[in-house]
Design a protein around this motif. Structure first.
Motif, short mmCIF file in Angstrom:
data_model
loop_
_atom_site.label_atom_id
_atom_site.label_comp_id
_atom_site.label_asym_id
_atom_site.label_seq_id
_atom_site.Cartn_x
_atom_site.Cartn_y
_atom_site.Cartn_z
N ASN A 420 0.92 -1.14 0.01
CA ASN A 420 -0.07 -0.10 -0.12
C ASN A 420 0.79 1.20 0.00
N LEU A 421 1.88 1.31 0.96
CA LEU A 421 2.62 2.60 1.01
C LEU A 421 3.16 2.73 -0.33
N VAL A 422 3.77 1.78 -0.93
CA VAL A 422 4.45 1.99 -2.19
C VAL A 422 3.60 2.66 -3.35
N ILE A 423 2.53 1.89 -3.51
CA ILE A 423 1.58 2.34 -4.54
C ILE A 423 0.80 3.53 -4.14
N LEU A 424 0.79 3.89 -2.90
CA LEU A 424 0.14 5.28 -2.73
C LEU A 424 1.35 6.35 -2.95
N THR A 425 2.69 5.96 -2.51
CA THR A 425 3.63 6.99 -2.93
C THR A 425 3.89 7.32 -4.20
N LYS A 426 3.77 6.32 -5.12
CA LYS A 426 3.83 6.45 -6.53
C LYS A 426 2.56 7.30 -7.16
N ALA A 427 1.33 7.04 -6.63
CA ALA A 427 0.29 7.63 -6.96
C ALA A 427 0.32 9.15 -6.56
N ALA A 428 1.08 9.34 -5.31
CA ALA A 428 0.94 10.79 -5.14
C ALA A 428 2.12 11.81 -5.86
N ALA A 429 3.07 11.09 -6.13
CA ALA A 429 4.19 11.56 -7.14
C ALA A 429 3.43 11.93 -8.38
#
Length: 632
Positions: A420-429
């Motif tokens: 979750n944290l990885v895909i959320l970080t990618k989406a946030a960027a």
């Protein structure tokens, strides 16, 4: 300004109408009834007497029962909406089944269908009849979220026109696939680096038979892993020692076709894009994981709300007994989670529709929404099931009540198909760097204090302003970060960027909720949903009231009335808690009593008003009559 839905709920809201809206029963591909009827069968009830190994075997037997309902399993793999619907109903029934089904139908069978071989058409019968179960081997012991850097190799031998699949290091062992002998013969899609001569062409998938009923095939080592706290499934370490595979084991398409001389033709220019194409089914997998966790949240709420109305405790008068649901401290958290669950269900429906109809033009945007939806739903589901278990007291600890294992199973969904944290970080960027900046909003010098906090349009716009505030804050932090150090520059902006992504997802859920409200003409149901949407927005906005006040979007009067508005909304919704959970159509709304020990032990009350009442068990009517007859 109008105040839509601010009045009382007049008339009787119908659970059937709510169910129609929740499960899109007017949609072109409705299949929720099919899966609900399936998991209602006795074969899917909890059996407390099974060992861990027996429970894993049971999951594979249930997978075959799922398969028996299908005329063409290939159609299930091709249909994201129907596949996600399956996971909504099997997730709370059997976490191991949910995992096995997601892997077999989506990652394995779906990937085979996405990579047809026109020269050597594959016989899919062993997989569509489940005489051979499919699994998917991508993650390695040393490579999880950086799976594009995995080490397993598949060397092409032009002289023999075949491949040699090999695990070169201990860290390259495939980590946590369900590859044990339990459940019968299995075949895998193995992600490996395609090597021709000295050239590395990137990661592709290779169809690899793993074992028979009795033993692994030569060169394949399968080592069971210790039990996890997540779904009960046969996780293993799997490695390959120079395993020969035929030429047609390679899954090819325009992203990569191997020529007889060992050269590769590809319409994608780099290894990363080829890898992402090869594992493209992970996108549908995110929808399946969020669907499974969403079903678990609804199941937990059904059990907790039922318990709140059937579990009685001491009332304010001598001898009086009242349900736990009468206490605001008990029902307010449940109502908050009901509002969130309705919002996230509508978000999931909208996301699936967008994915089903996406085009190359909006594919990137759609995949970003899927990632945000997965992270938001699975994290929220963990919070919901944890709170519901607590609201059921000690009775919530027993697996037979269908709530104890849900949080652990959701942990698996949080990690699966992209942490979750990885895909959320990618989406946030991506939101920060690729979406056009939100046009600045000029607030009025004095916000109108008379605009009520019950107005859904006003609340929705406040959430949009919140997203703008955090988007601007993240952009400023990125510009102010240290130059010539990309990692530190991103670190400077990341906290605000993650909040931007979260508020963006909450806004998508709000819009989906409001759209759904407009799809009913039944006035009591519409009013009930308006109150529920209001509660969702009030809870979502509460952490941001300081920013909204500072940016002139809220008046101090709004801050003073926020608590009373929320409290009144809880009061309005409390009589309808059961209706809201009945709409979930849980197949086993009344959990069964424990089957062990056969005869319940006599319980000695531990305090005033304490009594025995299992979740789903109604209080003794004679006992209630005696209590009513006592003088007050």
């Amino acid at each position: 300004m109008t105040d839509p839905g601010a009045g009382p709920v007049t008339g009787t809201p119908h659970a059937e109408e709510l169910s129609r809206l929740l499960f899109d029963k007017d949609g072109p591909d409705h299949s929720h009834d099919t899966w609900r009827e399936l998991v209602s069968r006795d074969e899917f009830r909890y059996d407390p007497h099974l060992t861990r190994t027996e429970r894993i075997a049971q999951s594979y037997r249930r997978l075959r029962l799922v398969n028996d309902t299908l005329d063409h399993p290939e159609d299930l793999a091709r249909n994201p909406g129907r596949l996600a619907a399956l996971h909504e109903w099997i997730g709370f029934t059997d976490g191991g089944l949910c995992t096995a089904a997601s892997i077999h139908y989506n990652l394995f069978l779906g990937s085979l269908l996405d990579h047809p071989d026109p020269d050597h058409p594959r016989d899919l019968t062993p997989y569509t009849t489940l005489t051979n179960t499919g699994t998917f081997l991508c993650t390695e012991l040393d490579h999880g979220n950086d799976a594009a850097a995995l080490e397993t190799t598949a060397h092409y031998n032009p002289r023999t026109n075949d491949f040699t699949l090999h695990t070169p290091t201990p860290g390259a062992r495939k980590f946590m696939p369900n590859t044990s002998l339990t459940g019968g013969p299995k075949t895998a899609l193995v992600a490996a680096r395609l090597i021709t001569g000295t050239q590395d062409h990137g990661v592709y998938l290779f169809l690899t038979p793993l074992h028979t009923h009795n033993q692994p095939h030569p060169g394949i080592t399968i080592q069971p892993l210790p039990p996890t706290n997540g779904p009960t499934i046969d996780h293993c370490l799997t490695s390959f020692h120079h395993v020969r595979l035929p030429r047609h084991a390679l899954l090819e398409s325009d992203h990569g076709r191997l020529n007889p001389d060992g050269t590769l033709t590809s319409n994608l220019g780099n290894h990363r894009k080829r890898f992402l194409h090869s594992i493209g089914r992970v996108t549908t997998g995110k929808l399946c994981m969020s669907a499974g966790c969403l079903g678990m949240a609804r199941a937990a709420l059904t059990t907790a709300v039922h318990h709140a109305h059937t579990r009685h405790t001491t009332g304010p008068r001598p001898g009086q007994r009242i349900p736990l649901a009468h206490h605001r401290t008990h029902h307010a958290p449940l109502l908050n989670h009901l509002a969130t669950t309705y919002a996230l269900t509508f978000l999931h429906r909208t996301t699936i529709t967008q994915y089903t109809h996406h085009t190359p033009h909006n594919k990137t945007h759609t995949e970003r929404l899927i990632a945000l939806t997965k992270a938001h739903i699975t994290w929220a589901a963990r919070d919901i099931t944890t709170q519901c278990r607590e609201r059921c007291g000690a009775h919530g600890l027993f697996p037979h009540n269908g709530i104890a294992d849900l949080t652990h199973n959701i942990e698996g969904g949080i990690t699966a198909e992209g942490d979750n944290l990885v895909i959320l970080t990618k989406a946030a960027a991506e939101i920060l760097l690729t979406q056009p900046p939100t046009p600045p909003h000029t607030p009025p010098p004095h916000p109108n204090p008379h605009t009520p906090l019950t107005n859904l349009t006003f609340l929705r716009n406040l959430l949009a302003h919140t997203q703008t505030i955090w988007h601007t804050r993240a952009q400023q932090a990125l510009r102010q970060g240290p130059t010539k150090n990309p990692t530190q520059r991103w670190n400077h902006a990341a906290p605000a960027a993650l909040t931007t992504a979260t508020t963006h997802t909450q806004l998508q859920a709000t819009d989906a909720f409001l759209t759904t409200i407009n799809h009913t003409t039944h006035t009591p149901t519409k009013t009930l949903l308006q109150h529920l949407c209001r509660l969702y927005l009030l809870n979502t906005l509460t952490p941001h009231t300081g920013d909204l006040l500072a940016h002139n979007h809220l008046h101090p009067h709004h801050i003073h009335t926020l608590h009373t508005t929320t409290n009144h909304t809880h009061h309005t919704l409390t009589p309808h808690m059961t209706t809201l959970t009945q709409a979930f159509q849980h197949p086993h709304p009344t959990p069964t009593p424990p089957t062990t020990p056969p005869t319940p032990h006599k319980h000695t009350p531990s305090g005033p008003g304490e009594r025995t009442c299992a979740v789903g068990q109604r209080p003794d009517p004679a006992r209630r009559a005696r209590a009513r007859s006592r003088p007050r």
